[in-house]
Design a protein around this motif. Structure first.
Motif, short mmCIF file in Angstrom:
data_model
loop_
_atom_site.label_atom_id
_atom_site.label_comp_id
_atom_site.label_asym_id
_atom_site.label_seq_id
_atom_site.Cartn_x
_atom_site.Cartn_y
_atom_site.Cartn_z
N LEU A 111 0.82 -1.22 0.00
CA LEU A 111 0.00 0.00 0.00
C LEU A 111 0.85 1.27 0.00
CD1 LEU A 111 -2.68 -1.02 2.67
CD2 LEU A 111 -2.87 -1.17 0.17
N ALA A 112 2.18 1.11 -0.09
CA ALA A 112 3.07 2.27 0.00
C ALA A 112 2.77 3.31 -1.07
CB ALA A 112 4.53 1.82 -0.09
N ARG A 113 2.30 2.86 -2.23
CA ARG A 113 2.01 3.80 -3.32
C ARG A 113 0.90 4.78 -2.95
NH1 ARG A 113 -0.38 -0.98 -4.28
NH2 ARG A 113 -2.62 -1.00 -4.82
N ASN A 114 0.08 4.42 -1.95
CA ASN A 114 -1.03 5.28 -1.53
C ASN A 114 -0.63 6.30 -0.48
OD1 ASN A 114 -2.73 3.78 -3.22
ND2 ASN A 114 -3.17 2.30 -1.59
N GLY A 115 0.62 6.20 0.01
CA GLY A 115 1.11 7.17 0.98
C GLY A 115 1.17 6.61 2.39
N THR A 116 2.09 7.15 3.17
CA THR A 116 2.26 6.77 4.58
C THR A 116 2.01 7.99 5.44
OG1 THR A 116 3.90 5.09 3.98
CG2 THR A 116 3.84 5.82 6.30
N PHE A 117 1.15 7.83 6.46
CA PHE A 117 0.76 8.96 7.28
C PHE A 117 0.79 8.58 8.76
CE2 PHE A 117 -1.25 9.26 3.16
CZ PHE A 117 -0.97 10.57 2.77
N ALA A 118 0.95 9.59 9.61
CA ALA A 118 1.00 9.36 11.04
C ALA A 118 -0.37 9.01 11.60
CB ALA A 118 1.56 10.59 11.76
N SER A 119 -1.42 9.48 10.96
CA SER A 119 -2.78 9.21 11.43
C SER A 119 -3.76 9.37 10.28
CB SER A 119 -3.16 10.17 12.56
OG SER A 119 -3.21 11.50 12.07
N VAL A 120 -4.99 8.93 10.50
CA VAL A 120 -6.04 9.10 9.50
C VAL A 120 -6.30 10.59 9.27
CG1 VAL A 120 -8.49 8.77 9.03
CG2 VAL A 120 -7.13 6.87 9.87
N ALA A 121 -6.24 11.38 10.34
CA ALA A 121 -6.46 12.82 10.21
C ALA A 121 -5.46 13.44 9.25
CB ALA A 121 -6.37 13.49 11.58
N ASP A 122 -4.21 13.02 9.33
CA ASP A 122 -3.20 13.52 8.40
C ASP A 122 -3.49 13.09 6.97
OD1 ASP A 122 -1.84 14.76 10.42
OD2 ASP A 122 -0.38 13.14 10.71
N ALA A 123 -3.96 11.85 6.81
CA ALA A 123 -4.29 11.36 5.46
C ALA A 123 -5.44 12.16 4.87
CB ALA A 123 -4.65 9.87 5.53
N LYS A 124 -6.47 12.44 5.67
CA LYS A 124 -7.60 13.24 5.19
C LYS A 124 -7.14 14.63 4.78
CE LYS A 124 -11.69 11.45 7.58
NZ LYS A 124 -12.79 11.85 8.50
N ARG A 125 -6.32 15.22 5.64
CA ARG A 125 -5.88 16.59 5.41
C ARG A 125 -5.01 16.69 4.15
NH1 ARG A 125 -3.29 16.95 9.65
NH2 ARG A 125 -5.00 17.65 11.00
N GLU A 126 -4.15 15.75 3.94
CA GLU A 126 -3.21 15.82 2.82
C GLU A 126 -3.81 15.36 1.50
OE1 GLU A 126 -0.08 17.10 2.71
OE2 GLU A 126 -0.59 17.84 4.70
N LYS A 127 -4.69 14.37 1.54
CA LYS A 127 -5.16 13.76 0.30
C LYS A 127 -6.52 14.27 -0.16
CE LYS A 127 -4.12 9.58 -0.75
NZ LYS A 127 -4.06 8.10 -0.83
N GLY A 128 -7.31 14.86 0.73
CA GLY A 128 -8.62 15.38 0.32
C GLY A 128 -9.50 14.29 -0.25
N ASP A 129 -10.03 14.51 -1.47
CA ASP A 129 -10.93 13.51 -2.06
C ASP A 129 -10.20 12.28 -2.56
OD1 ASP A 129 -10.42 14.01 -5.15
OD2 ASP A 129 -10.71 15.97 -4.25
N ARG A 130 -8.86 12.28 -2.50
CA ARG A 130 -8.10 11.08 -2.86
C ARG A 130 -7.94 10.13 -1.68
NH1 ARG A 130 -3.10 11.90 -3.76
NH2 ARG A 130 -2.98 14.00 -2.84
N TRP A 131 -8.39 10.55 -0.50
CA TRP A 131 -8.32 9.70 0.69
C TRP A 131 -9.17 8.46 0.48
CZ3 TRP A 131 -12.43 9.65 4.72
CH2 TRP A 131 -12.11 8.81 5.78
N SER A 132 -8.72 7.32 0.98
CA SER A 132 -9.36 6.04 0.71
C SER A 132 -10.77 5.94 1.26
CB SER A 132 -8.52 4.89 1.31
OG SER A 132 -8.39 5.05 2.72
N GLY A 133 -11.10 6.75 2.28
CA GLY A 133 -12.44 6.71 2.85
C GLY A 133 -13.43 7.62 2.16
N TYR A 134 -12.99 8.40 1.21
CA TYR A 134 -13.87 9.32 0.49
C TYR A 134 -14.59 8.59 -0.63
CZ TYR A 134 -15.27 13.85 -1.48
OH TYR A 134 -16.00 14.94 -1.92
N ARG A 135 -15.90 8.81 -0.75
CA ARG A 135 -16.68 8.18 -1.80
C ARG A 135 -17.27 9.22 -2.73
NH1 ARG A 135 -14.09 4.96 0.16
NH2 ARG A 135 -14.64 2.87 0.97
N TYR A 136 -17.09 9.02 -4.02
CA TYR A 136 -17.61 9.95 -5.01
C TYR A 136 -19.11 9.81 -5.20
CZ TYR A 136 -12.75 10.83 -6.28
OH TYR A 136 -11.42 11.16 -6.24
N THR A 137 -19.78 10.92 -5.38
CA THR A 137 -21.22 10.92 -5.65
C THR A 137 -21.46 10.52 -7.10
OG1 THR A 137 -21.61 12.70 -4.05
CG2 THR A 137 -23.29 12.37 -5.75
N LEU A 138 -22.36 9.59 -7.30
CA LEU A 138 -22.70 9.14 -8.65
C LEU A 138 -23.91 9.89 -9.19
CD1 LEU A 138 -22.26 5.27 -8.22
CD2 LEU A 138 -20.56 6.95 -8.94
#
Length: 495
Positions: free
Chosen positions: A468-495
């Protein structure tokens, strides 16, 4: 109510029930972990929000935000141009300078420019003032849509965008009649009637710009008309809706580049073009089309009023339905198909009554699509600066096509305008194709996230998942949300 908000705001990775499969060890591992690595800090945790009624808060926001902004857009659309190349920097300025300052300045200067338009004596002066008018007006529509997206959840934004945009249909219904009334001032002060149209509408805009500084609120975290508890609720509910940047975000050039390089931005530019091109053509030439069906100018203006009235109603109904049930893309396909039927009838019809009926279908297939697409674009971009640039680029590109579509109804094609209708039909077809493509690509990406293919490495949680290294390494989920925005793995696109 308060406990629900607090629980929602403390976000974790999507629950196991949202996964398509649980064969990824990292997914189940992250879901089971409940510590400071996988939780997001609660915004203003010290604030007691138990006394805040969320429904009353939402009505309060609507009352303070929507009516005045809609009125400003009505003023803008009364004399709107297709010049739209200043929108992207405008949205960034809006974020940096505050909406109350930036939007008020835009309105004040376009009002001054509009008044000057009533004093010009030659074509050079006309071209110069029209350019300035387009430049100042350009920031309003994308700016307000971005601004509203910073206040409302993704499932609430569509209706508000529709109500705001409906000011365009109101101006379409009454703009011509207002201009006809003002033109009766011909000769007063030695000026022709058309000069007074620009002078008086410009004066009204200048006054509105001055008043707007005191009426327009800024962003939720510092809104003066809300208490601290209410501001806290607004931000928490946005963060619970995957808008983590609602608590504030610093300007970084990378956010702008993320928007420019995002595939969604470019696809949505074509998608919005498919609705905005027809909008300009329709709004500019509806009276001419009706007149050529055998009615005089006054009757043509009167017969255009119910067309715009129906478009206004349908636009708001579509916005409400899309907010309630989602599926903005599928709704977009449906309303564009209605527009397609309308223009096919206009192309083949040689009967005035049938063509007039087709005009209603065309309006109901064009006007609702604009706010629906804007809401769809906004729903799928996280990060306040990235969203501001994405909306600006999408709307700018659509408006550029107004320069094309506003010139497709040639005088010698009257009374049926087959070429003009055919070009508008081509635009709608582009919108349909892009809608389908956007749905398919977003659905595929959502499926990948459901399977855990986009999961990030969270230090101390799933460090061993080197795949999963290609998706980025973060200290916490909060950091992942902040840095990746809509590219964060928990974000779901509206259809």
């Amino acid at each position: 109510m308060a406990s629900d908000l607090e629980k929602a705001a403390v976000s974790t990775f999507p629950a196991p029930s949202t996964r398509l499969s649980d064969d990824k060890a990292s997914a189940s591992e992250l879901e089971r972990v409940d510590d400071d690595k996988t939780t997001v800090p609660l915004y203003n945790a010290h604030v007691d929000i138990s006394g805040v009624d969320e429904r009353k808060l939402l009505r309060k926001m609507d009352l303070y935000l929507i009516p005045w902004l809609s009125f400003l857009y009505l003023l803008s659309f009364l004399d709107r141009t297709s010049i739209g190349n200043a929108k992207a920097p405008s949205n960034v300025f809006l974020k940096r300078l505050r909406p109350s300052v930036w939007l008020s300045l835009l309105m004040f200067f376009w009002g001054i420019t509009m008044m000057c338009q009533g004093l010009i004596k030659n074509n050079a002066g006309l071209l110069g003032t029209r350019f300035l008018l387009g430049m100042f007006e350009a920031g309003l529509f994308p700016g307000v849509n971005y601004y509203l997206s910073c206040w409302y959840k993704r499932s609430e934004f569509g209706l508000r965008a529709a109500i705001f945009f409906s000011a365009a249909t109101v101006s379409g219904a009454f703009g011509g009649l207002l201009a006809a009334a003002i033109s009766n001032m011909h000769g007063i002060g030695g000026k022709p009637g058309w000069s007074w149209i620009f002078i008086l509408e410009g004066l009204a805009t200048v006054v509105a710009g001055g008043v707007s500084y005191f009426i327009i609120q800024d962003f939720p975290d510092n809104a003066k008309f809300l208490s601290e508890a209410e501001r806290t609720v607004v931000v928490r509910r946005l963060q619970a809706d995957s808008q983590y940047s609602a608590a504030g975000e610093s300007l970084k050039m990378k956010y702008i580049w993320e928007s420019v390089l995002d595939w969604k931005t470019w696809l949505c530019m074509l998608l919005y073009m498919g609705a905005d091109g027809p909008l300009y053509a329709f709004s500019l030439f509806l009276p001419s089309i009706i007149k050529e069906l055998g009615y005089d100018a006054t009757a043509a203006n009167l017969l255009s009023v119910p067309v715009y009235a129906l478009a206004c109603i349908v636009t708001c109904v579509v916005g409400l339905y899309a907010d309630r049930y989602g599926r903005r893309g599928y709704i977009n396909i449906g309303i564009l198909c209605v527009g397609t039927v309308g223009y096919i009838i206009l192309i083949v019809s040689r009967n005035a009554a049938l063509s007039y009926f087709a005009v209603y279908l065309a309006a109901c297939g064009i006007y609702p699509a604009i706010p629906n697409i804007v809401a769809w674009v906004s729903n799928n971009v996280e990060g306040s600066y990235k969203r501001s640039v994405s909306l600006a680029l999408v709307i700018s590109f659509g408006n550029i096509n107004g320069a094309v579509s506003s010139n497709v109804y040639r005088a010698h094609d009257a009374p049926w305008y087959r070429l003009g209708h055919g070009i508008v039909l081509m635009y709608i077809a582009i919108g349909l194709v892009c809608s389908v493509a956007y749905i398919l690509v977003c659905k595929r990406e959502n499926a990948r996230r459901e399977r855990g293919e986009r999961d990030e490495i969270i230090e101390g949680v799933n460090d061993g998942r080197t795949d999963l290294a290609r998706n980025g390494t973060f200290a916490s989920v909060a950091d992942a949300k902040r840095e990746k925005g809509d590219r964060w793995s928990g974000y779901r696109y509206t259809l």
